[in-house]
Design a protein around this motif. Structure first.
Motif, PDB file in Angstrom:
ATOM      1  N   ALA A 158     -30.564 -15.148  29.563  1.00  0.00           N
ATOM      2  CA  ALA A 158     -30.864 -14.155  30.592  1.00  0.00           C
ATOM      3  C   ALA A 158     -32.232 -13.556  30.335  1.00  0.00           C
ATOM      4  N   PHE A 159     -33.014 -13.450  31.391  1.00  0.00           N
ATOM      5  CA  PHE A 159     -34.267 -12.705  31.354  1.00  0.00           C
ATOM      6  C   PHE A 159     -34.098 -11.440  32.185  1.00  0.00           C
ATOM      7  N   GLY A 160     -34.789 -10.399  31.789  1.00  0.00           N
ATOM      8  CA  GLY A 160     -34.784  -9.189  32.594  1.00  0.00           C
ATOM      9  C   GLY A 160     -35.851  -8.230  32.132  1.00  0.00           C
ATOM     10  N   THR A 161     -36.290  -7.374  33.046  1.00  0.00           N
ATOM     11  CA  THR A 161     -37.114  -6.247  32.663  1.00  0.00           C
ATOM     12  C   THR A 161     -36.190  -5.146  32.138  1.00  0.00           C
ATOM     13  N   ALA A 174     -23.396  -6.979  34.201  1.00  0.00           N
ATOM     14  CA  ALA A 174     -24.006  -7.152  35.517  1.00  0.00           C
ATOM     15  C   ALA A 174     -25.486  -7.479  35.335  1.00  0.00           C
ATOM     16  N   HIS A 175     -25.904  -8.649  35.853  1.00  0.00           N
ATOM     17  CA  HIS A 175     -27.286  -9.098  35.683  1.00  0.00           C
ATOM     18  C   HIS A 175     -28.047  -8.819  36.975  1.00  0.00           C
ATOM     19  N   CYS A 200     -41.487 -19.872  40.769  1.00  0.00           N
ATOM     20  CA  CYS A 200     -40.708 -20.134  39.554  1.00  0.00           C
ATOM     21  C   CYS A 200     -41.128 -21.465  38.929  1.00  0.00           C
ATOM     22  N   ALA A 201     -41.335 -22.476  39.764  1.00  0.00           N
ATOM     23  CA  ALA A 201     -41.752 -23.782  39.248  1.00  0.00           C
ATOM     24  C   ALA A 201     -43.152 -23.701  38.658  1.00  0.00           C
ATOM     25  N   LEU A 202     -44.053 -23.006  39.336  1.00  0.00           N
ATOM     26  CA  LEU A 202     -45.424 -22.872  38.841  1.00  0.00           C
ATOM     27  C   LEU A 202     -45.459 -22.178  37.491  1.00  0.00           C
ATOM     28  N   MET A 203     -44.666 -21.126  37.336  1.00  0.00           N
ATOM     29  CA  MET A 203     -44.667 -20.347  36.102  1.00  0.00           C
ATOM     30  C   MET A 203     -43.733 -20.929  35.041  1.00  0.00           C
ATOM     31  N   GLY A 204     -42.944 -21.931  35.401  1.00  0.00           N
ATOM     32  CA  GLY A 204     -42.056 -22.554  34.431  1.00  0.00           C
ATOM     33  C   GLY A 204     -40.892 -21.684  34.027  1.00  0.00           C
ATOM     34  N   VAL A 205     -40.325 -20.942  34.993  1.00  0.00           N
ATOM     35  CA  VAL A 205     -39.196 -20.049  34.721  1.00  0.00           C
ATOM     36  C   VAL A 205     -38.045 -20.422  35.647  1.00  0.00           C
ATOM     37  N   PRO A 206     -36.992 -21.052  35.147  1.00  0.00           N
ATOM     38  CA  PRO A 206     -35.852 -21.431  36.003  1.00  0.00           C
ATOM     39  C   PRO A 206     -35.143 -20.213  36.594  1.00  0.00           C
ATOM     40  N   ARG A 207     -34.761 -20.312  37.860  1.00  0.00           N
ATOM     41  CA  ARG A 207     -34.065 -19.215  38.532  1.00  0.00           C
ATOM     42  C   ARG A 207     -32.754 -18.850  37.853  1.00  0.00           C
ATOM     43  N   ALA A 208     -32.132 -19.804  37.177  1.00  0.00           N
ATOM     44  CA  ALA A 208     -30.825 -19.564  36.552  1.00  0.00           C
ATOM     45  C   ALA A 208     -30.882 -18.444  35.517  1.00  0.00           C
ATOM     46  N   HIS A 209     -32.089 -18.179  34.980  1.00  0.00           N
ATOM     47  CA  HIS A 209     -32.222 -17.148  33.956  1.00  0.00           C
ATOM     48  C   HIS A 209     -32.481 -15.762  34.551  1.00  0.00           C
ATOM     49  N   LEU A 210     -32.683 -15.674  35.857  1.00  0.00           N
ATOM     50  CA  LEU A 210     -33.156 -14.434  36.473  1.00  0.00           C
ATOM     51  C   LEU A 210     -32.013 -13.628  37.082  1.00  0.00           C
TER      52      LEU A 210
END
Length: 489
Positions: A158-161, A174-175, A200-210
């Protein structure tokens, strides 16, 4: 009927606080814990996400007790340092590395590569943001590339601010993130309500982590009863600068505020108009209520209060931050000294992550106090640069509402009025970031029907008017611009 209170969790860069507000805006209690700053290498700034959580929970528990129990709390509002990234394991709820703070510059090479490859126009058009290490996306990519556990976790990562991290911990899983914080990641288009697949593709960050993107007010989640003694609803989320703009009552197009904390951040309300800057300013989501968005144009200065902290902690030239006001007031002028406060690169409108600090104009007659005054003057000089960029983008300031800890300095407030040649207004309570979060939470909990009703929480203001001779203003600006030309070319 027993009065119900609003609990605000104000997660800053140097400390975390919990603040109790009555619906009329009166503070009923404050608890605060300092946060450890980690600087593992030059250009790197980190926080311990576990420490943030423990400190926040301890402050919240203290304030719930002060309120007389969880049933006295109508709602929780959360406001946070933006762009800082936490990565954690969804299965355990534990962070896998330290949080990468918004001031961190480790992704400068990746950002330069993206710019060189011609991607900045797309990113700026979609997100309103320039490509810079300041924002969250390249921090997430760095974690994926450099923390082995990150890729090994797969969809369990999981990524988050920071607000996302706190919501996860408070609710037990809750994410979520709000639209204001999502707009600072470079992964959401300003016009859209969800993550952008191409970004997301440009920055290399999969949506599944967001996380899921939600409104900034409403029934966002419920606290785990075991934490605070009751399932208190979380009803407001906002990045700190958006929260401060709300707390300042900047609801009309053109209303402008500047918050002076660790950095300095200026936002002008642009209404429903998508902000498109031609002068290196940022477009951001100011509000999302009921799916409807209000936007802002923003200028970001990376070093403000942290400059005073540097004078105190690194140089030992002052004992307390408040000493800067007495020194500046007692020192007639800067003696020809100018200070470039690029201790974490330069933000808007220059966007030079490679820039470093400089002091020019030194002679054998230069005093320590003149350098301290030059440091304080640099804040107004940077705001003047921003004011001219805003005007060139069609968002001229008519006045400026200021807040944040540094704004309590009367000399600085007057210097801003003098150098901007504009009236400057300051509320009696300069902590408007927390107040804005309280207003949002109050709306979400049904204590207020609208922002216009919630603005009654805002305290009275003091007004500073220009008093500097135009020739003196022009002289100072000429010296500032000469220094910029020398060090940025």
């Amino acid at each position: 009927m027993t009065e119900r209170l609003i609990l605000v969790l104000d997660e800053g860069t140097t400390s975390t606080r919990a603040i109790l507000y009555a619906p009329d805006g009166t503070r009923r209690g404050v608890a605060q814990r300092e946060l450890t700053q980690h600087y593992p290498r030059p250009g790197r700034v980190e926080h311990d996400a576990d420490e943030i959580w423990r400190a926040t929970l301890a402050c919240a528990v203290e304030m719930v007790a002060a309120a007389g129990g969880a049933d006295r709390i109508a709602a929780i509002g959360i406001t946070n340092q933006r762009e800082t990234v936490v990565a954690w394991d969804k299965r355990t709820g534990e962070p896998i590395t330290r949080a990468i703070v918004w001031q961190d510059r480790r992704t400068a090479d990746q950002c330069r590569a993206l710019v060189k490859a011609g991607h900045e126009p797309l990113v700026q058009t979609r997100t309103g943001l320039v490509i810079d290490p300041y924002f969250s996306a390249t921090k997430m990519h760095w974690i994926l590339d450099n923390i082995p556990e990150a890729r090994a976790l797969g969809d369990a990562l999981a990524f988050g601010t920071i607000e996302s991290w706190l919501v996860w911990k408070l609710t037990g899983g809750a994410h979520l993130t709000d639209a204001s914080n999502a707009s600072r990641t470079q992964l959401m288009a300003l016009e859209d309500r969800d993550w952008d697949d191409e970004l997301c593709a440009l920055m290399g960050v999969p949506r599944a982590h967001l996380p899921e993107i939600v409104d900034m007010t409403g029934d966002i989640g419920r606290c785990d009863r075991a934490l605070l003694g009751g399932a208190i609803p979380i009803c407001g989320l906002a990045g700190d600068q958006q929260a401060a703009t709300i707390g300042q009552g900047c609801f009309a197009v053109g209303d402008t505020k500047a918050t002076f904390g660790t950095g300095a951040f200026v936002l002008t309300n642009m209404g429903a108009q998508l902000p498109r800057s031609q002068h290196r300013l940022l477009g951001t989501v100011l509000l999302q209520l009921g799916g409807k968005r209000t936007y802002a144009l923003e200028g970001s200065v990376f070093v403000a209060g942290s400059l005073v902290k540097w004078l105190r902690d690194q140089l030992g030239w002052i004992d307390r931050a408040a000493d800067t006001e007495a020194i500046a007031r007692a020192t007639p002028d800067n003696g020809g000294v100018y200070l470039l406060p690029a201790l974490a690169g330069l933000g808007a409108p220059h966007w030079r992550p490679d820039a470093t600090g400089a002091i020019v104009g030194l002679t054998l007659g230069t005093t320590r106090d003149q350098i301290v005054r030059a440091a304080m003057e640099s804040l107004a000089h940077q705001c003047r640069d921003l004011m001219e960029a805003f005007a060139a983008d069609g968002a001229a300031w008519q006045s400026l509402r200021i807040d944040g800890g540094m704004s309590a300095n009367d000399w600085m407030a007057q210097d801003l009025a003098d150098m901007l040649d504009l009236p400057v207004e300051r509320p009696a309570d300069v902590e408007t970031t927390a107040l804005g979060a309280a207003m949002l939470a109050g709306i979400g909990a049904g204590l207020f029907a609208s922002l216009q009703e919630a603005v009654a929480m805002r305290p009275a203001t003091r007004r500073f008017t220009p008093a500097l001779a135009p020739t003196d203003r022009d002289r100072r600006l000429a010296g500032w611009h000469a220094m910029l030309a020398r060090h940025l070319n």
